[in-house]
Design a protein around this motif. Structure first.
Motif, PDB file in Angstrom:
ATOM      1  N   ARG A   1      40.103  66.578  14.220  1.00  0.00           N
ATOM      2  CA  ARG A   1      38.269  66.926  14.012  1.00  0.00           C
ATOM      3  C   ARG A   1      37.428  67.254  15.303  1.00  0.00           C
ATOM      4  NH1 ARG A   1      40.534  60.512  13.645  1.00  0.00           N
ATOM      5  NH2 ARG A   1      40.370  60.636  11.253  1.00  0.00           N
TER       6      ARG A   1
ATOM      7  N   ARG B   1      24.079  61.077  26.326  1.00  0.00           N
ATOM      8  CA  ARG B   1      25.579  60.133  26.601  1.00  0.00           C
ATOM      9  C   ARG B   1      26.486  60.584  25.385  1.00  0.00           C
ATOM     10  NH1 ARG B   1      24.986  53.787  25.285  1.00  0.00           N
ATOM     11  NH2 ARG B   1      24.866  54.526  23.390  1.00  0.00           N
ATOM     12  N   ASP B   2      25.825  60.152  24.808  1.00  0.00           N
ATOM     13  CA  ASP B   2      26.999  60.314  23.321  1.00  0.00           C
ATOM     14  C   ASP B   2      27.589  61.567  22.909  1.00  0.00           C
ATOM     15  OD1 ASP B   2      25.128  57.485  21.123  1.00  0.00           O
ATOM     16  OD2 ASP B   2      25.825  57.441  23.368  1.00  0.00           O
ATOM     17  N   VAL B   3      28.879  61.019  22.850  1.00  0.00           N
ATOM     18  CA  VAL B   3      29.992  61.973  21.825  1.00  0.00           C
ATOM     19  C   VAL B   3      29.912  61.940  20.424  1.00  0.00           C
ATOM     20  CG1 VAL B   3      32.285  63.342  21.280  1.00  0.00           C
ATOM     21  CG2 VAL B   3      31.552  61.752  23.878  1.00  0.00           C
TER      22      VAL B   3
ATOM     23  N   PRO C   1      41.299  53.900  15.018  1.00  0.00           N
ATOM     24  CA  PRO C   1      40.486  55.203  15.228  1.00  0.00           C
ATOM     25  C   PRO C   1      38.779  54.532  14.818  1.00  0.00           C
ATOM     26  CG  PRO C   1      41.980  56.509  14.169  1.00  0.00           C
ATOM     27  CD  PRO C   1      42.017  55.261  13.903  1.00  0.00           C
ATOM     28  N   GLY C   2      38.230  55.206  15.327  1.00  0.00           N
ATOM     29  CA  GLY C   2      36.678  55.229  14.907  1.00  0.00           C
ATOM     30  C   GLY C   2      35.343  54.657  15.441  1.00  0.00           C
ATOM     31  N   THR C   3      36.486  54.342  17.387  1.00  0.00           N
ATOM     32  CA  THR C   3      35.328  53.809  18.440  1.00  0.00           C
ATOM     33  C   THR C   3      35.114  54.862  19.226  1.00  0.00           C
ATOM     34  OG1 THR C   3      36.577  51.673  17.454  1.00  0.00           O
ATOM     35  CG2 THR C   3      34.371  51.620  19.200  1.00  0.00           C
ATOM     36  N   VAL C   4      34.070  54.771  19.703  1.00  0.00           N
ATOM     37  CA  VAL C   4      33.352  55.722  21.490  1.00  0.00           C
ATOM     38  C   VAL C   4      33.114  54.496  22.107  1.00  0.00           C
ATOM     39  CG1 VAL C   4      32.705  57.692  22.674  1.00  0.00           C
ATOM     40  CG2 VAL C   4      32.905  57.838  19.803  1.00  0.00           C
ATOM     41  N   ARG C   5      34.038  54.204  23.175  1.00  0.00           N
ATOM     42  CA  ARG C   5      33.164  53.455  24.128  1.00  0.00           C
ATOM     43  C   ARG C   5      32.711  54.246  25.709  1.00  0.00           C
ATOM     44  NH1 ARG C   5      38.076  50.389  22.374  1.00  0.00           N
ATOM     45  NH2 ARG C   5      39.308  51.903  24.095  1.00  0.00           N
ATOM     46  N   TYR C   6      31.649  53.760  26.320  1.00  0.00           N
ATOM     47  CA  TYR C   6      31.077  54.285  26.993  1.00  0.00           C
ATOM     48  C   TYR C   6      31.174  53.765  28.833  1.00  0.00           C
ATOM     49  CZ  TYR C   6      29.134  57.750  23.162  1.00  0.00           C
ATOM     50  OH  TYR C   6      29.324  58.721  22.473  1.00  0.00           O
ATOM     51  N   PHE C   7      31.342  54.114  30.147  1.00  0.00           N
ATOM     52  CA  PHE C   7      31.110  53.258  31.314  1.00  0.00           C
ATOM     53  C   PHE C   7      30.512  54.448  32.170  1.00  0.00           C
ATOM     54  CE2 PHE C   7      36.076  51.409  29.681  1.00  0.00           C
ATOM     55  CZ  PHE C   7      35.816  52.722  28.594  1.00  0.00           C
TER      56      PHE C   7
ATOM     57  N   SER D   1      35.550  66.865  10.833  1.00  0.00           N
ATOM     58  CA  SER D   1      37.179  66.166  10.486  1.00  0.00           C
ATOM     59  C   SER D   1      36.994  66.884   8.998  1.00  0.00           C
ATOM     60  CB  SER D   1      36.866  64.652   9.909  1.00  0.00           C
ATOM     61  OG  SER D   1      38.305  64.030  10.253  1.00  0.00           O
TER      62      SER D   1
ATOM     63  N   TRP E   1      34.492  67.355  18.012  1.00  0.00           N
ATOM     64  CA  TRP E   1      33.493  66.337  18.558  1.00  0.00           C
ATOM     65  C   TRP E   1      32.360  67.157  19.219  1.00  0.00           C
ATOM     66  CZ3 TRP E   1      35.315  61.795  17.491  1.00  0.00           C
ATOM     67  CH2 TRP E   1      36.793  61.779  16.842  1.00  0.00           C
TER      68      TRP E   1
ATOM     69  N   HIS F   1      44.429  58.699  21.963  1.00  0.00           N
ATOM     70  CA  HIS F   1      42.864  58.891  22.384  1.00  0.00           C
ATOM     71  C   HIS F   1      42.414  60.156  22.594  1.00  0.00           C
ATOM     72  CE1 HIS F   1      44.168  54.205  23.001  1.00  0.00           C
ATOM     73  NE2 HIS F   1      42.834  54.520  22.750  1.00  0.00           N
TER      74      HIS F   1
ATOM     75  N   PHE G   1      32.128  55.891  14.648  1.00  0.00           N
ATOM     76  CA  PHE G   1      32.024  56.527  14.173  1.00  0.00           C
ATOM     77  C   PHE G   1      32.405  56.636  12.868  1.00  0.00           C
ATOM     78  CE2 PHE G   1      36.177  58.821  15.183  1.00  0.00           C
ATOM     79  CZ  PHE G   1      36.578  58.645  16.143  1.00  0.00           C
TER      80      PHE G   1
ATOM     81  N   MET H   1      36.071  58.251  34.444  1.00  0.00           N
ATOM     82  CA  MET H   1      35.748  58.563  32.863  1.00  0.00           C
ATOM     83  C   MET H   1      34.739  58.316  32.665  1.00  0.00           C
ATOM     84  SD  MET H   1      38.926  56.675  30.438  1.00  0.00           S
ATOM     85  CE  MET H   1      38.269  55.443  30.235  1.00  0.00           C
ATOM     86  N   THR H   2      33.818  58.759  32.041  1.00  0.00           N
ATOM     87  CA  THR H   2      32.929  58.783  31.114  1.00  0.00           C
ATOM     88  C   THR H   2      32.847  57.704  29.899  1.00  0.00           C
ATOM     89  OG1 THR H   2      32.122  60.726  30.537  1.00  0.00           O
ATOM     90  CG2 THR H   2      31.566  59.886  32.682  1.00  0.00           C
ATOM     91  N   ALA H   3      33.549  58.513  29.352  1.00  0.00           N
ATOM     92  CA  ALA H   3      33.732  58.047  27.351  1.00  0.00           C
ATOM     93  C   ALA H   3      35.807  58.141  27.417  1.00  0.00           C
ATOM     94  CB  ALA H   3      33.089  58.985  27.016  1.00  0.00           C
ATOM     95  N   GLU H   4      35.680  57.281  25.844  1.00  0.00           N
ATOM     96  CA  GLU H   4      36.793  57.368  25.646  1.00  0.00           C
ATOM     97  C   GLU H   4      37.010  57.263  24.309  1.00  0.00           C
ATOM     98  OE1 GLU H   4      40.923  54.626  26.891  1.00  0.00           O
ATOM     99  OE2 GLU H   4      39.621  53.489  25.942  1.00  0.00           O
ATOM    100  N   ILE H   5      37.281  57.808  23.536  1.00  0.00           N
ATOM    101  CA  ILE H   5      37.446  57.667  21.908  1.00  0.00           C
ATOM    102  C   ILE H   5      39.183  57.114  21.365  1.00  0.00           C
ATOM    103  CG2 ILE H   5      36.610  59.432  20.232  1.00  0.00           C
ATOM    104  CD1 ILE H   5      36.251  61.700  21.252  1.00  0.00           C
ATOM    105  N   ALA H   6      38.921  56.435  20.641  1.00  0.00           N
ATOM    106  CA  ALA H   6      39.934  56.182  19.618  1.00  0.00           C
ATOM    107  C   ALA H   6      39.540  57.487  18.247  1.00  0.00           C
ATOM    108  CB  ALA H   6      40.437  54.577  19.335  1.00  0.00           C
ATOM    109  N   ALA H   7      40.456  58.399  18.953  1.00  0.00           N
ATOM    110  CA  ALA H   7      40.400  59.547  17.904  1.00  0.00           C
ATOM    111  C   ALA H   7      40.676  59.952  16.896  1.00  0.00           C
ATOM    112  CB  ALA H   7      40.093  60.762  18.918  1.00  0.00           C
ATOM    113  N   HIS H   8      42.469  59.055  17.238  1.00  0.00           N
ATOM    114  CA  HIS H   8      43.476  59.809  15.918  1.00  0.00           C
ATOM    115  C   HIS H   8      44.393  58.383  15.835  1.00  0.00           C
ATOM    116  CE1 HIS H   8      42.954  63.731  15.034  1.00  0.00           C
ATOM    117  NE2 HIS H   8      42.284  64.476  16.693  1.00  0.00           N
TER     118      HIS H   8
END
Lengths: 380, 326
Positions: free
Chosen positions: B273, B283-285, A203-209, B290, B275, B229, A221, B240-247
């Motif tokens: 968490r 653009r940003d999340v 965990p720790g990254t957000v990717r934008y497309f 946490s 968001w 994710h 993050f 898809m506009t964004a993908e978070i490696a969230a957990h």
């Protein structure tokens, strides 16, 4: 819920049972020949072909008491006897170990790997007896046939079904407490470090497309300071023999309190090869009863030749502190159980009778046991 | 002092522990706005707790007692608020679904899943939400059953069966404009429009990774996945506009605060968490908070209000609902 959870439950509990019995047989310095026979008899019974065919049929997981019945029978499949206290402790240890493995298993499909670890160990334990090894290989076949292609969702359903079975169990186990995988309150530690499961990212990254699906940015993050995850390790092998990668399901009693379970870099310890023969019990071809459980315990209760003298195994260490398998529970009253089984048909009675709390240890083995058997016989 | 700091409140004690099931917490404001009611599943009973300011009443009810036949295993419980103003408590199980009045005392309606041909697969209902005067319930076949609930009494009728998912439904969520979003074990997400007879608006393909929990906010679809994710999609384009490696582990539940666009997620990794979804033009999340509950694998999380200033969370084996408030 899941109709596929029972074989997983049975194989993993059975595996843990053998690990514990093996450790106790060594700790009590039971003669090599007897120890070998006990392990072989039990594994042989576990891997009984017809038993396994029934087990692998889609069905609901049995309630706790029924599973307990099955393992009581299994534990007494040979020349070894356990009193009620020892059987309780054995069962508590088995269940807490499997609960632990299922709970912290990184992703649900890894349950297959930890089941294979148990199967690998059972094969090593009985290596040399071609009949039993053949049956173990057949079980490997059943596992591959039924589980190798399950989806993540189906695996999680199996896992959640089994977690329901283990819900509210918080018995403290010395080896877990010493290894810092269980807290004083009985809860297992969920680590915030180490490798993430296969398919998961640290965990720790957000990717934008963008609209074309191309990645246009990657923003980090911060995670809490307590976290230090690492990328996933390579996936474990599902071959009949292979590196499972995960240590879950390996014998934690083979080495020091650290255990292979708790130090991932230690090589998997192996058992000595054993050369023993076992004659398979004759299998009654009676038509299977409506309830799958009836048939299962029926198969387990088949009359066995018990050559050689019977001996008693204890799971209550003289010095509880130094005993690797001691539990921090109060000892209960002792009940001698005669395990010279006859075929039984009335399972509910057996299940109910397991909670007998008769007092006073009997003089001879037969006395208390006869009551149980009489009950069983009267219902057949 | 962090303006995004959520502080632990007194937990709500339950009579027994919470089961390991996804989306295992429901929260609703019944009648009085100040009180919040929670529901969670423990094996074959349902915990219901009412929180009113300082006071908490906690009870459990056993659906088996109400039913003439076995209800199997409970998979999920959820309050549903209907357009008529009525609230119902819906239970999804391996037999089908049961609908109770808001107190959980009166069984209004039962629906049994039809038996399936493949005996090796369990059938179950999973994924519950309300839209308008309807209650939508997903099933393991992928079908979503839509029931119309009368404003009073126990008249519940099967209105529609939405067919698209080919894998067991995980979650369904609706928003005020009548749009519905559903997700399944293969990770597929489908958008429906209840205002135009439940027409399918859009489908987002899955990749085998279960989308265990899904929600909708304006033009944004948010999905929480078993891989840990969180994926954000445009509702209008399906991209898809964004993908978070969230957990670091399986996500069991997500929720959205409709007034602020805050999304909360909980996972087997013990973390919750929060968001902030990108607002117009952004653009940003952003990760704004946490929280961890040591050693507890979290299975249910809900915002307690529309702004997302308070949330409740449950975990497997935990005998309480933990509450956090800004």
């Amino acid at each position: 819920m899941s109709l596929r959870a029972l074989p997983i439950l049975f194989l993993n509990l059975g595996g843990e049972m053998l690990y514990i019995l093996d450790q106790r047989l060594r700790a009590q310095t039971i003669p090599e020949e007897k120890a070998r026979k006990v392990k072989l008899d039990i594994v042989g019974m576990m891997m009984n072909r017809r038993f396994m065919e029934e087990l692998f049929k889609p069905q609901e997981t049995y309630p706790k008491r029924s599973m307990r019945t099955v393992f009581d029978r299994l534990a007494h499949a040979s020349i070894m006897r356990l009193n009620a206290t020892s059987m309780d402790k054995l069962y508590d240890l088995m269940t807490m170990a499997v609960k632990y493995q299922l709970y912290i298993c990184p992703r649900p499909s890894d349950i297959l790997l930890l089941t294979l670890n148990h199967l690998d160990a059972l094969r090593e334990l009985t290596n040399g007896d071609s009949d039993v090894v053949q049956n173990i290989d057949a079980v490997y076949g059943f596992l591959m046939q039924n589980y190798a292609t399950l989806s993540a969702g189906q695996w999680q359903l199996i896992r959640l079904t089994l977690l329901r079975f283990f819900q509210d169990m918080h018995t403290k186990v010395s080896i877990f407490l010493k290894g810092n995988v269980q807290n004083e309150n009985g809860w297992f530690v969920v680590s915030k470090s180490g490798p993430v499961p296969n398919g998961t990212e640290v965990p720790g990254t957000v990717r934008y497309f963008n609209d074309s699906g191309q990645e246009v940015a990657s923003v980090a993050f911060p995670l809490s300071q307590s976290c230090s995850y690492q990328p996933a390790t390579k996936p474990g092998s599902l071959d009949i023999r292979g590196d499972r990668v995960t240590r879950l399901g390996c014998n934690m009693y083979l080495v020091s309190p650290g255990g292979p379970l708790l130090s991932p870099d230690q090589p998997k310890a192996t058992q000595q090869k054993e050369e023993t023969k076992q004659s398979n019990p004759s299998i009654d071809s009676e038509a299977s009863a409506a309830a799958g459980l009836k048939l299962l315990t029926h198969l387990l209760g088949i009359e066995k030749k018990t050559s050689g003298s019977v001996f008693r195994l204890s799971l209550v260490g003289e010095d509880d502190d130094s005993d690797e398998t001691s539990l921090l529970v109060q000892p209960q009253q002792v009940l001698e159980i005669n395990a010279s089984h006859k075929r039984s048909e009335e399972l509910t009675r057996i299940m109910d009778d397991l909670s007998i709390t008769q007092t006073a240890p009997s003089v001879g083995e037969k006395d208390k046991g006869d009551e149980l058997l009489d009950l069983m016989d009267s219902c057949s | 002092p962090d303006e995004n700091m959520y502080v632990a409140q007194r937990p709500i004690s339950l009579r027994s522990s919470v089961s390991a099931l996804s989306n295992n917490l429901s929260a609703i404001s019944l009648s009085d706005r100040r009180s919040i009611s929670y529901a969670a599943v423990h094996k074959s009973v349902v915990h219901v707790a009412h929180w009113t300011g300082g006071q908490v009443t906690s009870k459990q009810f056993s659906p088996e007692e109400q039913s003439s036949s076995s209800i199997g295993h409970i998979v999920q419980v959820s309050w549903c608020h209907l357009h008529s103003g009525r609230n119902v408590l819906v239970l999804a199980s391996t037999r089908g679904l049961q609908m109770y009045d808001e107190t959980g005392l009166l069984l209004l309606f039962s629906f049994k899943l039809s038996s399936i041909h493949d005996q090796s697969e369990t059938s179950f209902a999973r994924g519950i939400c309300s839209v308008g005067d309807s209650v939508c319930v997903g099933t393991s076949s992928g079908d979503i059953q839509v029931f119309n609930v009368a404003g009073k009494g126990s008249l519940v009728t099967l209105l529609n069966t939405l067919k698209d998912h080919k894998h067991p439904v995980c979650d369904i969520h609706s928003i005020h404009d009548g749009r519905l979003v559903s997700s399944d074990d293969n990770g597929k997400i489908v958008l429906w429009d209840s205002a135009s007879d439940f027409q399918k608006l859009r489908a987002i393909d899955g990749d085998g990774n279960p989308c265990t929990s899904v929600c909708l906010w304006n033009d944004v679809v948010v999905g929480g996945y078993g891989s840990g994710h969180i994926r954000i999609f445009s509702a209008s384009t399906g991209k898809m506009t964004a993908e978070i490696a969230a957990h670091a582990r399986w996500i069991h539940a997500i929720d959205v605060a409709p007034d602020t666009g805050l999304v909360i997620s909980c996972s087997e990794d013990t973390f919750i968490r929060i968001w902030r979804l990108p607002q117009d033009g952004e653009r940003d999340v952003k990760l704004i908070h946490s929280e961890t509950i040591d050693d507890v694998q979290l299975v249910g999380v809900k915002f307690c209000d529309k702004q997302g200033t308070m949330f409740a969370v449950t975990g497997y084996d935990l005998g309480e609902i933990r509450i956090f408030k800004k």
